[in-house]
Design a protein around this motif. Structure first.
Motif, PDB file in Angstrom:
ATOM      1  N   PRO A   1     -81.194  78.787  83.176  1.00  0.00           N
ATOM      2  CA  PRO A   1     -82.664  78.451  82.984  1.00  0.00           C
ATOM      3  C   PRO A   1     -82.947  77.092  83.768  1.00  0.00           C
ATOM      4  O   PRO A   1     -82.279  76.156  83.883  1.00  0.00           O
ATOM      5  CB  PRO A   1     -82.811  78.192  81.575  1.00  0.00           C
ATOM      6  N   LEU A   2     -84.219  76.800  84.190  1.00  0.00           N
ATOM      7  CA  LEU A   2     -84.531  75.628  84.992  1.00  0.00           C
ATOM      8  C   LEU A   2     -84.511  74.517  84.509  1.00  0.00           C
ATOM      9  O   LEU A   2     -83.847  73.376  84.593  1.00  0.00           O
ATOM     10  CB  LEU A   2     -85.923  76.002  85.370  1.00  0.00           C
TER      11      LEU A   2
ATOM     12  N   ALA B   1     -81.819  69.361  83.277  1.00  0.00           N
ATOM     13  CA  ALA B   1     -81.140  68.487  82.004  1.00  0.00           C
ATOM     14  C   ALA B   1     -79.848  68.016  82.539  1.00  0.00           C
ATOM     15  O   ALA B   1     -79.398  67.013  82.480  1.00  0.00           O
ATOM     16  CB  ALA B   1     -81.033  68.928  80.714  1.00  0.00           C
ATOM     17  N   CYS B   2     -78.974  68.876  83.197  1.00  0.00           N
ATOM     18  CA  CYS B   2     -77.673  68.599  83.646  1.00  0.00           C
ATOM     19  C   CYS B   2     -77.587  67.747  84.962  1.00  0.00           C
ATOM     20  O   CYS B   2     -77.040  66.928  84.801  1.00  0.00           O
ATOM     21  CB  CYS B   2     -76.976  69.945  84.188  1.00  0.00           C
ATOM     22  N   VAL B   3     -78.576  67.685  85.836  1.00  0.00           N
ATOM     23  CA  VAL B   3     -78.905  66.951  86.763  1.00  0.00           C
ATOM     24  C   VAL B   3     -79.217  65.542  86.533  1.00  0.00           C
ATOM     25  O   VAL B   3     -78.747  64.580  86.795  1.00  0.00           O
ATOM     26  CB  VAL B   3     -79.944  67.400  87.861  1.00  0.00           C
ATOM     27  N   GLY B   4     -80.018  65.558  85.458  1.00  0.00           N
ATOM     28  CA  GLY B   4     -80.486  64.183  84.796  1.00  0.00           C
ATOM     29  C   GLY B   4     -79.169  63.537  84.307  1.00  0.00           C
ATOM     30  O   GLY B   4     -79.036  62.368  84.379  1.00  0.00           O
ATOM     31  N   VAL B   5     -78.335  64.299  83.276  1.00  0.00           N
ATOM     32  CA  VAL B   5     -77.138  63.500  82.723  1.00  0.00           C
ATOM     33  C   VAL B   5     -76.094  63.269  83.729  1.00  0.00           C
ATOM     34  O   VAL B   5     -75.571  62.176  83.616  1.00  0.00           O
ATOM     35  CB  VAL B   5     -76.658  64.665  81.743  1.00  0.00           C
TER      36      VAL B   5
ATOM     37  N   ARG C   1     -75.015  59.340  84.441  1.00  0.00           N
ATOM     38  CA  ARG C   1     -73.474  58.997  84.201  1.00  0.00           C
ATOM     39  C   ARG C   1     -72.675  58.573  85.731  1.00  0.00           C
ATOM     40  O   ARG C   1     -72.005  57.775  85.745  1.00  0.00           O
ATOM     41  CB  ARG C   1     -72.700  60.168  83.533  1.00  0.00           C
ATOM     42  N   LEU C   2     -72.988  59.447  86.736  1.00  0.00           N
ATOM     43  CA  LEU C   2     -72.401  59.133  87.777  1.00  0.00           C
ATOM     44  C   LEU C   2     -72.919  58.262  88.798  1.00  0.00           C
ATOM     45  O   LEU C   2     -72.235  57.327  89.460  1.00  0.00           O
ATOM     46  CB  LEU C   2     -72.171  60.468  88.633  1.00  0.00           C
ATOM     47  N   VAL C   3     -74.333  58.226  89.005  1.00  0.00           N
ATOM     48  CA  VAL C   3     -74.950  57.284  90.060  1.00  0.00           C
ATOM     49  C   VAL C   3     -75.465  56.086  89.389  1.00  0.00           C
ATOM     50  O   VAL C   3     -75.599  55.214  89.933  1.00  0.00           O
ATOM     51  CB  VAL C   3     -76.282  58.028  90.552  1.00  0.00           C
ATOM     52  N   ARG C   4     -75.489  56.042  87.925  1.00  0.00           N
ATOM     53  CA  ARG C   4     -75.944  54.932  87.104  1.00  0.00           C
ATOM     54  C   ARG C   4     -77.706  54.642  87.322  1.00  0.00           C
ATOM     55  O   ARG C   4     -77.764  53.454  87.376  1.00  0.00           O
ATOM     56  CB  ARG C   4     -75.103  53.727  87.367  1.00  0.00           C
ATOM     57  N   VAL C   5     -78.005  55.922  87.522  1.00  0.00           N
ATOM     58  CA  VAL C   5     -79.532  55.604  87.570  1.00  0.00           C
ATOM     59  C   VAL C   5     -80.144  55.194  86.298  1.00  0.00           C
ATOM     60  O   VAL C   5     -79.617  55.969  85.310  1.00  0.00           O
ATOM     61  CB  VAL C   5     -79.997  56.984  88.249  1.00  0.00           C
ATOM     62  N   PRO C   6     -80.964  54.487  85.945  1.00  0.00           N
ATOM     63  CA  PRO C   6     -81.398  53.987  84.628  1.00  0.00           C
ATOM     64  C   PRO C   6     -82.395  55.232  84.193  1.00  0.00           C
ATOM     65  O   PRO C   6     -82.901  56.152  84.603  1.00  0.00           O
ATOM     66  CB  PRO C   6     -82.780  52.943  84.972  1.00  0.00           C
TER      67      PRO C   6
END
Length: 51
Positions: A4-5, A10-14, A18-23
């Motif tokens: 599902p989109l 949601a996975c891309v946001g998490v 976590r990885l890129v430290r985007v606020p």
């Protein structure tokens, strides 16, 4: 396998937080802005550019 989109977004946001430290507020703003833009009057104008 179909994913599902909303789950993919949601996975891309998490991963972005976590990885890129985007606020978290920037991720929320981009996701909400994209959702609102997709349902606006500008959607037919943007659609050909994305395809």
């Amino acid at each position: 396998m179909n994913v599902p989109l909303w789950f993919f977004v949601a996975c891309v946001g998490v991963l972005g937080i976590r990885l890129v430290r985007v606020p978290w507020w920037l991720i929320t703003l981009l996701l909400l802005g994209g959702y609102l833009l997709a349902g606006s009057l500008f959607a037919p104008v943007i659609d050909p550019a994305l395809k």
